[in-house]
Design a protein around this motif. Structure first.
Motif, PDB file in Angstrom:
ATOM      1  N   ALA A   2      14.092   1.369  40.148  1.00 35.78           N
ATOM      2  CA  ALA A   2      13.569   0.221  39.402  1.00 35.78           C
ATOM      3  C   ALA A   2      12.321  -0.392  40.055  1.00 35.78           C
ATOM      4  O   ALA A   2      11.324  -0.598  39.363  1.00 35.78           O
ATOM      5  CB  ALA A   2      14.659  -0.829  39.206  1.00 35.78           C
ATOM      6  N   PRO A   3      12.325  -0.660  41.378  1.00 29.19           N
ATOM      7  CA  PRO A   3      11.077  -1.184  41.972  1.00 29.19           C
ATOM      8  C   PRO A   3       9.909  -0.216  41.802  1.00 29.19           C
ATOM      9  O   PRO A   3       8.754  -0.648  41.626  1.00 29.19           O
ATOM     10  CB  PRO A   3      11.421  -1.346  43.457  1.00 29.19           C
ATOM     11  N   GLY A   4      10.189   1.080  41.838  1.00 33.61           N
ATOM     12  CA  GLY A   4       9.139   2.086  41.662  1.00 33.61           C
ATOM     13  C   GLY A   4       8.498   1.980  40.290  1.00 33.61           C
ATOM     14  O   GLY A   4       7.273   1.910  40.155  1.00 33.61           O
ATOM     15  N   VAL A   5       9.349   1.960  39.272  1.00 30.96           N
ATOM     16  CA  VAL A   5       8.827   1.871  37.910  1.00 30.96           C
ATOM     17  C   VAL A   5       8.124   0.525  37.705  1.00 30.96           C
ATOM     18  O   VAL A   5       7.066   0.458  37.073  1.00 30.96           O
ATOM     19  CB  VAL A   5       9.964   2.071  36.880  1.00 30.96           C
ATOM     20  N   LEU A   6       8.706  -0.515  38.285  1.00 37.57           N
ATOM     21  CA  LEU A   6       8.092  -1.843  38.154  1.00 37.57           C
ATOM     22  C   LEU A   6       6.713  -1.872  38.833  1.00 37.57           C
ATOM     23  O   LEU A   6       5.736  -2.371  38.261  1.00 37.57           O
ATOM     24  CB  LEU A   6       8.996  -2.913  38.766  1.00 37.57           C
ATOM     25  N   ALA A   7       6.629  -1.303  40.032  1.00 38.48           N
ATOM     26  CA  ALA A   7       5.347  -1.270  40.757  1.00 38.48           C
ATOM     27  C   ALA A   7       4.298  -0.541  39.931  1.00 38.48           C
ATOM     28  O   ALA A   7       3.159  -1.015  39.770  1.00 38.48           O
ATOM     29  CB  ALA A   7       5.527  -0.590  42.111  1.00 38.48           C
ATOM     30  N   TRP A   8       4.705   0.607  39.383  1.00 38.46           N
ATOM     31  CA  TRP A   8       3.762   1.357  38.547  1.00 38.46           C
ATOM     32  C   TRP A   8       3.358   0.559  37.310  1.00 38.46           C
ATOM     33  O   TRP A   8       2.186   0.517  36.935  1.00 38.46           O
ATOM     34  CB  TRP A   8       4.392   2.705  38.149  1.00 38.46           C
ATOM     35  N   GLY A   9       4.351  -0.099  36.671  1.00 41.06           N
ATOM     36  CA  GLY A   9       4.074  -0.899  35.482  1.00 41.06           C
ATOM     37  C   GLY A   9       3.071  -2.004  35.775  1.00 41.06           C
ATOM     38  O   GLY A   9       2.146  -2.259  34.996  1.00 41.06           O
ATOM     39  N   GLN A  10       3.240  -2.651  36.930  1.00 34.09           N
ATOM     40  CA  GLN A  10       2.340  -3.735  37.301  1.00 34.09           C
ATOM     41  C   GLN A  10       0.936  -3.212  37.583  1.00 34.09           C
ATOM     42  O   GLN A  10      -0.058  -3.801  37.151  1.00 34.09           O
ATOM     43  CB  GLN A  10       2.870  -4.444  38.553  1.00 34.09           C
ATOM     44  N   ALA A  11       0.877  -2.095  38.311  1.00 35.25           N
ATOM     45  CA  ALA A  11      -0.425  -1.489  38.635  1.00 35.25           C
ATOM     46  C   ALA A  11      -1.144  -1.103  37.351  1.00 35.25           C
ATOM     47  O   ALA A  11      -2.343  -1.360  37.176  1.00 35.25           O
ATOM     48  CB  ALA A  11      -0.229  -0.268  39.525  1.00 35.25           C
ATOM     49  N   ASN A  12      -0.404  -0.495  36.454  1.00 46.43           N
ATOM     50  CA  ASN A  12      -0.951  -0.043  35.181  1.00 46.43           C
ATOM     51  C   ASN A  12      -1.482  -1.221  34.364  1.00 46.43           C
ATOM     52  O   ASN A  12      -2.621  -1.192  33.887  1.00 46.43           O
ATOM     53  CB  ASN A  12       0.197   0.613  34.404  1.00 46.43           C
ATOM     54  N   GLU A  56     -12.192   5.539  25.691  1.00 46.91           N
ATOM     55  CA  GLU A  56     -11.762   6.869  26.122  1.00 46.91           C
ATOM     56  C   GLU A  56     -12.020   7.041  27.617  1.00 46.91           C
ATOM     57  O   GLU A  56     -11.213   7.626  28.339  1.00 46.91           O
ATOM     58  CB  GLU A  56     -12.493   7.971  25.339  1.00 46.91           C
ATOM     59  N   ALA A  57     -13.158   6.539  28.062  1.00 48.22           N
ATOM     60  CA  ALA A  57     -13.494   6.668  29.481  1.00 48.22           C
ATOM     61  C   ALA A  57     -12.511   5.861  30.325  1.00 48.22           C
ATOM     62  O   ALA A  57     -12.056   6.325  31.374  1.00 48.22           O
ATOM     63  CB  ALA A  57     -14.929   6.199  29.722  1.00 48.22           C
ATOM     64  N   VAL A  58     -12.158   4.666  29.866  1.00 45.72           N
ATOM     65  CA  VAL A  58     -11.192   3.851  30.612  1.00 45.72           C
ATOM     66  C   VAL A  58      -9.861   4.605  30.720  1.00 45.72           C
ATOM     67  O   VAL A  58      -9.284   4.714  31.808  1.00 45.72           O
ATOM     68  CB  VAL A  58     -10.977   2.475  29.936  1.00 45.72           C
ATOM     69  N   SER A  59      -9.390   5.147  29.590  1.00 45.48           N
ATOM     70  CA  SER A  59      -8.116   5.878  29.616  1.00 45.48           C
ATOM     71  C   SER A  59      -8.187   7.059  30.561  1.00 45.48           C
ATOM     72  O   SER A  59      -7.288   7.266  31.378  1.00 45.48           O
ATOM     73  CB  SER A  59      -7.769   6.415  28.230  1.00 45.48           C
ATOM     74  N   ALA A  60      -9.257   7.831  30.433  1.00 49.36           N
ATOM     75  CA  ALA A  60      -9.367   9.048  31.231  1.00 49.36           C
ATOM     76  C   ALA A  60      -9.421   8.711  32.718  1.00 49.36           C
ATOM     77  O   ALA A  60      -8.628   9.240  33.518  1.00 49.36           O
ATOM     78  CB  ALA A  60     -10.611   9.828  30.810  1.00 49.36           C
ATOM     79  N   ILE A  61     -10.328   7.821  33.087  1.00 47.82           N
ATOM     80  CA  ILE A  61     -10.485   7.487  34.500  1.00 47.82           C
ATOM     81  C   ILE A  61      -9.227   6.798  35.017  1.00 47.82           C
ATOM     82  O   ILE A  61      -8.687   7.140  36.078  1.00 47.82           O
ATOM     83  CB  ILE A  61     -11.732   6.599  34.731  1.00 47.82           C
ATOM     84  N   GLY A  62      -8.746   5.817  34.248  1.00 47.25           N
ATOM     85  CA  GLY A  62      -7.572   5.054  34.671  1.00 47.25           C
ATOM     86  C   GLY A  62      -6.365   5.956  34.884  1.00 47.25           C
ATOM     87  O   GLY A  62      -5.681   5.868  35.917  1.00 47.25           O
TER      88      GLY A  62
END
Ligand SMILES: Nc1ncnc2c1ncn2[C@@H]1O[C@H](COP(=O)(O)OP(=O)(O)OP(=O)(O)O)[C@@H](O)[C@H]1O
Ligand SMILES: [Mg+2]
Lengths: 317, 251
Positions: free
Chosen positions: B57-67, B164-170
């Motif tokens: 859960a902290p892993g997914v949460l960390a990724w969610g926040q970063a995203n 598209e560039a934001v999605s690709a790079i991000g």
């Protein structure tokens, strides 16, 4: 010694007075995009309180020039001074004094017209009253609650103008403010612009409506391929162009050949029901017509800024 | 009202009125939580006695926040520049710092809401996550993590001219980082050199901090180191982002 000091003082007073009276000073401005020379060696001085129009065909460089004066585009060379300050790099002391409407207007997404204006007003430290006033000024009070994405083309343009005026700026830049407006809205805007001018504001604007420029502007500059071809009052430009007046009379009055022999007539052309006489000596032609059989049904058309413009631009190609 | 307050209000209204985007911002981590929750349902970590979910859960949460932080700011910067809104701001006296701080305020708001919702869902019996008594320590590390990823978003938003560039790079940056930082698979399963690599990534520190605060595992010292390193990332990324910042695509 004393004399020299006095003289310097007097000169300083003179320069500071001209500085105070000059709103915009543009010197030898150049800007190119790759191989395209958008603005070439443009110099221009706009005194405070003047209403100046930038005219010219599509691609002449009007937007490039006006946006360099606003500080939104960076010149390749040359200098711009607005109210004694440089517009580039960004100068927070100058920005409250100028109002800008760009050719492509921008609004905060998903907001209503009034919310957008309140946001912009807050950038100048102003409250909601400023937003309401600007909305009323452009006649948009009834559309205050409409989302910016839903307003009509003309309303969009009016909202953009309100955005430029929300902080009651000293110098106002409008890039084609009347392009999408209906005839009534255009007249309303003219009234508003005249009021701003009467209040001492300096206005720089671009338009493709030559009748409007002739009506509103103290001076106009005609640009072509990045250069100012001519600059002056609309009246001066019409005079300089050498475009004469036209006299219209019923085609039955006389033949074109006959008409060409009249005193002062340069040329005559025949249409379906009208005979058109071209002249630079209107009084002589009218006198000749009076002698010839009266002035019944005779109409005159004096040269307009549009005639002068078309003559000048036509001569370029 | 200040420019900061006005920009925050304008962005908040835009966000709440754009229901599709807001829905996916919150639904995305929950979808991952469900997938991982079901995969590891009932499994326990031998040494600590915690359920796997307490680490997943902290892993997914960390990724969610970063995203959410990096994409949120990158998209709006790119879009505002593309729509000439940044040019509009440019010719008003609104300071650039207010533009950035308003984005930070929005990102923190989204982050806190996302965190509350996520933990609310993760602790239902189906997933059975246990939250440790240190949970208030979520806040500092989360704020610093959001600031670091906001800085990353400033960079991505500055170099991208299209969505598209934001999605690709991000995605190229955030997804590999999520795997390499152990947000989706525990770093302990990775070869030693990859574990070393994970320490070059801000997400690793956000994850360590969240695991300490939520699962109650790890040393206090590591938690504060994580906070310090995230502060460093935030400063460096923001400085680079401001350096690359452009008011318009024509500049
Ligand atoms: N951002 C840009 N990049 C490249 N070329 C440009 C750019 N902006 C303008 N130009 C070119 O510079 C020239 C002048 O353009 P500008 O927009 O200043 O003309 P304008 O007089 O405002 O025209 P219009 O009446 O159509 O608005 C044109 O040839 C145009 O193609
Ligand atoms: Mg133009």
């Amino acid at each position: 010694m004393r004399g020299a000091a006095l003289k310097t003082k007097a000169m300083q007073a003179a320069t500071s007075r001209t500085a105070a009276e000059t709103a915009i000073e543009v010197e030898r401005l150049h800007k190119s995009y790759g191989a395209v020379q958008a603005v070439t060696d443009v110099s221009l001085t706009v005194p405070r309180g003047e209403f100046i129009g930038l005219l010219g065909p599509n691609g002449a460089g009007k937007t490039t020039l006006i946006e360099m004066i606003e500080g939104l585009r960076v010149p390749d060379s040359g200098t711009v001074t607005v109210l004694g300050r440089r517009p580039y790099p960004r100068d927070p002391a100058l920005l409250p004094l100028i109002g800008v409407q760009t050719q492509k207007s921008a609004f905060f997404p998903h907001l209503t017209a009034v919310e957008h204006l309140e946001t912009v007003a807050a950038f100048y430290g102003l409250d909601r009253g400023a937003a309401q006033r600007a909305l009323a000024q452009v006649g948009l009070t009834d559309s205050a609650g409409v989302r910016v994405s839903k307003v009509s083309g003309g309303q969009r343009q009016r909202l953009a103008i309100a955005t430029a005026l929300v902080h009651q700026p000293e110098v106002i830049f409008l890039d084609e403010p009347t392009g999408a407006l209906d005839p009534q809205a255009r007249r309303d805007l003219w009234t508003m612009l005249r009021q701003l001018k009467a209040a001492g504001r300096t206005i720089v604007y671009t338009t493709h409506h030559l009748d409007e420029a002739e009506e509103l502007c103290d001076r106009v500059a005609i640009l072509h391929q990045g250069r100012i071809l001519t600059l002056g009052t609309p009246h001066e430009l019409i005079g300089r162009s050498g475009v004469g007046s036209r006299v219209l009379l019923p085609a039955t009055a006389m033949s074109a050949e006959q008409a060409r022999t009249l005193d002062g007539v340069d040329d005559a052309t025949v249409g379906t029901d009208l005979l058109t006489l071209h002249t630079r000596h209107l009084a002589r032609v009218l006198a000749a017509l009076g002698d010839h059989g009266g002035l019944d049904g005779v109409q005159t058309r004096s040269a307009t800024l549009e005639d002068a413009y078309l003559e000048l631009i036509g001569a370029q190609s | 009202m200040t420019a900061f307050a006005a920009l925050t209000r304008a962005s908040f209204k835009a966000n709440t009125r754009d229901t599709a985007t807001i829905f996916f911002t919150f639904a995305f981590p929950l979808i991952f939580l469900t997938i991982f929750g079901l995969i590891f349902k009932g499994q326990r970590v031998e040494e600590t006695g915690n359920g796997y979910i307490d680490f997943i859960a902290p892993g997914v949460l960390a990724w969610g926040q970063a995203n959410a932080a990096s994409f949120g700011v990158a998209f709006s910067l790119m879009q505002w520049r593309k729509d000439d809104l940044l040019r509009l701001i440019r010719h008003t006296p609104a300071p650039l710092s207010d533009v950035v701080l308003a984005r930070l305020a929005i990102a923190v708001g989204v982050g806190v809401a996302q965190c509350v919702l996520f933990i609310g869902v993760a602790t239902i019996p189906l997933f059975g996550m246990h939250v440790s008594a240190r949970w208030p320590l979520v806040l500092p590390v989360m704020l610093l993590g959001i600031a670091a990823f906001l800085g990353l978003g400033l960079i991505i938003g500055a170099v991208s001219k299209t969505p598209e560039a934001v999605s690709a790079i991000g995605n190229c940056v955030v997804i590999p980082m999520a795997f390499l930082s152990g947000a989706f698979i525990p770093v302990e399963l990775m070869p030693a050199w990859l574990q070393d690599v994970s320490y070059t990534m801000p997400l690793r520190y956000l994850l360590d901090g969240l695991v300490y605060a939520l699962a109650g595992a790890g040393e206090a010292r590591d938690y504060w180191i994580a906070c310090g390193v995230l502060t460093g990332f935030a400063v460096v990324f923001t400085a680079i982002g401001l350096r690359l910042f452009k008011w318009s695509n024509e500049e």
